[in-house]
Design an enzyme around this catalytic site. Structure first.
Site, PDB file in Angstrom:
ATOM      1  N   ASN A 142      -4.135  10.224   7.594  1.00  0.00           N
ATOM      2  CA  ASN A 142      -3.321   9.184   8.193  1.00  0.00           C
ATOM      3  C   ASN A 142      -4.157   8.460   9.234  1.00  0.00           C
ATOM      4  O   ASN A 142      -5.320   8.815   9.481  1.00  0.00           O
ATOM      5  CB  ASN A 142      -2.044   9.783   8.805  1.00  0.00           C
ATOM      6  CG  ASN A 142      -1.005   8.712   9.120  1.00  0.00           C
ATOM      7  OD1 ASN A 142      -0.663   7.890   8.282  1.00  0.00           O
ATOM      8  ND2 ASN A 142      -0.524   8.710  10.363  1.00  0.00           N
ATOM      9  N   LYS A 143      -3.566   7.459   9.865  1.00  0.00           N
ATOM     10  CA  LYS A 143      -4.282   6.649  10.837  1.00  0.00           C
ATOM     11  C   LYS A 143      -5.053   7.490  11.845  1.00  0.00           C
ATOM     12  O   LYS A 143      -4.531   8.512  12.323  1.00  0.00           O
ATOM     13  CB  LYS A 143      -3.291   5.744  11.567  1.00  0.00           C
ATOM     14  CG  LYS A 143      -3.884   4.770  12.551  1.00  0.00           C
ATOM     15  CD  LYS A 143      -4.993   3.922  11.971  1.00  0.00           C
ATOM     16  CE  LYS A 143      -4.561   3.272  10.687  1.00  0.00           C
ATOM     17  NZ  LYS A 143      -5.679   2.795   9.856  1.00  0.00           N
TER      18      LYS A 143
ATOM     19  N   ARG B  85      -0.619  -4.233   4.823  1.00  0.00           N
ATOM     20  CA  ARG B  85      -1.260  -2.938   5.074  1.00  0.00           C
ATOM     21  C   ARG B  85      -0.179  -1.866   5.102  1.00  0.00           C
ATOM     22  O   ARG B  85       1.004  -2.164   5.068  1.00  0.00           O
ATOM     23  CB  ARG B  85      -2.087  -2.935   6.372  1.00  0.00           C
ATOM     24  CG  ARG B  85      -1.577  -3.726   7.580  1.00  0.00           C
ATOM     25  CD  ARG B  85      -0.371  -3.242   8.300  1.00  0.00           C
ATOM     26  NE  ARG B  85      -0.343  -1.814   8.556  1.00  0.00           N
ATOM     27  CZ  ARG B  85       0.796  -1.157   8.729  1.00  0.00           C
ATOM     28  NH1 ARG B  85       1.949  -1.790   8.638  1.00  0.00           N
ATOM     29  NH2 ARG B  85       0.787   0.126   8.974  1.00  0.00           N
ATOM     30  N   GLY B  86      -0.661  -0.634   5.071  1.00  0.00           N
ATOM     31  CA  GLY B  86       0.278   0.486   4.966  1.00  0.00           C
ATOM     32  C   GLY B  86       0.227   1.030   3.555  1.00  0.00           C
ATOM     33  O   GLY B  86       0.305   0.243   2.599  1.00  0.00           O
ATOM     34  N   ALA B  87       0.090   2.322   3.403  1.00  0.00           N
ATOM     35  CA  ALA B  87      -0.175   2.898   2.089  1.00  0.00           C
ATOM     36  C   ALA B  87       0.788   2.421   0.997  1.00  0.00           C
ATOM     37  O   ALA B  87       0.355   1.819   0.007  1.00  0.00           O
ATOM     38  CB  ALA B  87      -0.179   4.421   2.203  1.00  0.00           C
TER      39      ALA B  87
ATOM     40  N   ASP C 102      -1.443   8.349   4.346  1.00  0.00           N
ATOM     41  CA  ASP C 102      -2.147   7.512   3.381  1.00  0.00           C
ATOM     42  C   ASP C 102      -2.584   8.284   2.155  1.00  0.00           C
ATOM     43  O   ASP C 102      -2.723   7.720   1.067  1.00  0.00           O
ATOM     44  CB  ASP C 102      -3.355   6.856   4.057  1.00  0.00           C
ATOM     45  CG  ASP C 102      -2.886   5.825   5.074  1.00  0.00           C
ATOM     46  OD1 ASP C 102      -2.553   6.227   6.212  1.00  0.00           O
ATOM     47  OD2 ASP C 102      -2.821   4.632   4.726  1.00  0.00           O
TER      48      ASP C 102
ATOM     49  N   ARG D 152      -9.671  -0.978  -0.462  1.00  0.00           N
ATOM     50  CA  ARG D 152      -9.567   0.040   0.598  1.00  0.00           C
ATOM     51  C   ARG D 152      -9.524   1.416  -0.079  1.00  0.00           C
ATOM     52  O   ARG D 152      -8.782   1.611  -1.045  1.00  0.00           O
ATOM     53  CB  ARG D 152      -8.319  -0.169   1.464  1.00  0.00           C
ATOM     54  CG  ARG D 152      -8.297  -1.494   2.222  1.00  0.00           C
ATOM     55  CD  ARG D 152      -7.140  -1.571   3.199  1.00  0.00           C
ATOM     56  NE  ARG D 152      -7.356  -0.687   4.361  1.00  0.00           N
ATOM     57  CZ  ARG D 152      -6.411  -0.454   5.282  1.00  0.00           C
ATOM     58  NH1 ARG D 152      -5.207  -0.992   5.151  1.00  0.00           N
ATOM     59  NH2 ARG D 152      -6.659   0.335   6.312  1.00  0.00           N
TER      60      ARG D 152
ATOM     61  N   GLN E  89      -1.455  -1.132  15.575  1.00  0.00           N
ATOM     62  CA  GLN E  89      -0.277  -1.263  14.704  1.00  0.00           C
ATOM     63  C   GLN E  89       1.002  -0.775  15.402  1.00  0.00           C
ATOM     64  O   GLN E  89       2.095  -1.258  15.135  1.00  0.00           O
ATOM     65  CB  GLN E  89      -0.454  -0.470  13.404  1.00  0.00           C
ATOM     66  CG  GLN E  89      -1.506  -1.007  12.445  1.00  0.00           C
ATOM     67  CD  GLN E  89      -2.846  -0.329  12.606  1.00  0.00           C
ATOM     68  OE1 GLN E  89      -3.236   0.040  13.726  1.00  0.00           O
ATOM     69  NE2 GLN E  89      -3.596  -0.182  11.522  1.00  0.00           N
TER      70      GLN E  89
END
Ligand SMILES: CSC[C@H]1O[C@H](OP(=O)(O)O)[C@H](O)[C@@H]1O
Length: 352
Positions: A253-254, A50-52, A243, A93, A202
């Protein structure tokens, strides 16, 4: 390029892709070997990776794995089947534009490679490897550029970050955490405050783990504590990942990043976004059209075996929010540090 004492979440190894299983950190440092495109899609969707930037790299390898599964020498048939692989990976996603950027770059190579199907497959493998290596270098450049943006605080800085924009969220080194790493290695950082980042945690699980691996002093707080820490004068600057950034600098973003930006503004604390140009969607004029992923409500109501809520309640679980450009002090990229309004000038420098 790749150093033994660093964290790399995605490595080509023994004819397959070796992923750090991020759902098992921090208690287990385990790997998942991926040799099929469908398994890579599952790994992205279930956040094993995970993570852009990291899911962009993973999707690039997913395209190559899918190409390897297509058994025809007919170019048109091969490209048609590869489009189906690309569509499968695109559906994993919706928010991180890096995924779509990497798939688009891989498919461009497939269409533009003049040669046999085997020669196309070789070009795809080389491109996936290049995307991985480029992102690592990009993150190191972002980290170093971040040093120019951070306040020149007498003494050392205390920074705050949200979620994990570290080595685990990229090809290595990290974006926001890359800035933190560079500040630490330059002796400019006293401590990092890490939001735990509900619901997937996270920050508590991944950012804290990365800091402990590197000996960076880290304090984990709940998301709701950030404003209080700022009011106490504990935070000198905030740096987060991204992201998807629209052309005007609005940043997805998150979830929780937007409220962090609001309290940073209220306390006159610099708020930085650190991201590669592969995270900028120049086709979007502003953030109003950024697709926001909604994830399973179980991420909210369950932690381990514990159910947190009674029956009969509803849930809403957007995984991201959008921070308006006017709340962002600067965007730290591999090409330098820009005010949100200056980002559009970088469009020509984004790798196709
Ligand atoms: C290097 S930016 C990574 C970015 O992606 C994370 O989302 P997720 O953990 O759901 O993939 C978070 O938004 C980070 O800032």
């Amino acid at each position: 390029m790749f150093q033994t004492n660093q964290v790399y979440p995605i490595i080509w190894h023994n004819d397959s892709v070796s992923l750090i299983d991020q759902t098992r950190l921090p208690n287990e440092y385990a790997f998942v070997e991926i040799s099929r495109s469908e398994d890579m899609a599952v790994a992205i969707k279930t956040m094993i990776v995970r993570g852009a930037p990291a899911i962009g790299v993973a999707a690039a390898y997913g395209i190559y794995l899918g190409a390897r599964e297509i058994h025809t020498d007919n170019r048109d048939e091969f490209l048609q089947d590869l489009e189906n692989v690309a569509q499968m990976l695109r559906s994993t996603r919706p928010t991180a534009v890096n995924l779509f950027w990497a798939i688009s770059r891989m498919m461009k190579v497939a269409y533009e490679t003049i040669g046999t199907v085997d020669e196309i497959k070789k070009a795809l493998f080389q491109t996936a490897q290049a995307i991985n290596a480029e992102d690592l270098q990009t993150c190191q450049d972002i980290g170093n550029n971040g040093l120019k943006a951070l306040p020149t605080q007498p003494g050392q800085l205390t920074l705050l970050t949200h979620c994990n924009a570290g080595a685990l969220a990229t090809a290595g080194y990290g974006t926001a955490l890359g800035v933190v790493r560079s500040a630490w290695r330059e002796g400019r950082l006293a401590r990092l405050f890490a939001d735990e980042t509900r619901p997937r945690l996270q920050g508590a699980k991944l950012t804290a783990w990365e800091c402990v691996q590197e000996g960076i002093p880290v304090t984990v707080i709940t998301d709701s504590m950030a404003a209080h820490c700022m009011k106490q004068g504990l935070i000198h600057a905030v740096v987060v990942g991204a992201d998807r950034i629209a052309a005007n600098g609005d940043t997805a973003n998150k979830i929780g990043t937007y409220s962090l930006a609001l309290v940073s503004k209220a306390h006159n604390i610099p708020f930085f976004v650190a991201a590669p140009l592969s995270t900028v969607d120049f086709d979007l004029a502003d953030g109003s059209q950024i697709p926001i992923e909604e994830r399973h409500p179980g991420e909210i109501y369950q932690i381990g075996d514990t159910i947190l809520t009674p029956d009969g309640v509803e849930f809403y679980n957007p995984a991201f929010d959008v921070t308006p450009a006017e709340l962002i002090t600067a965007i730290i990229t591999e090409n330098g540090v820009f005010a949100p309004s200056e980002l559009k000038q970088q469009e020509a420098r984004k790798a196709a």
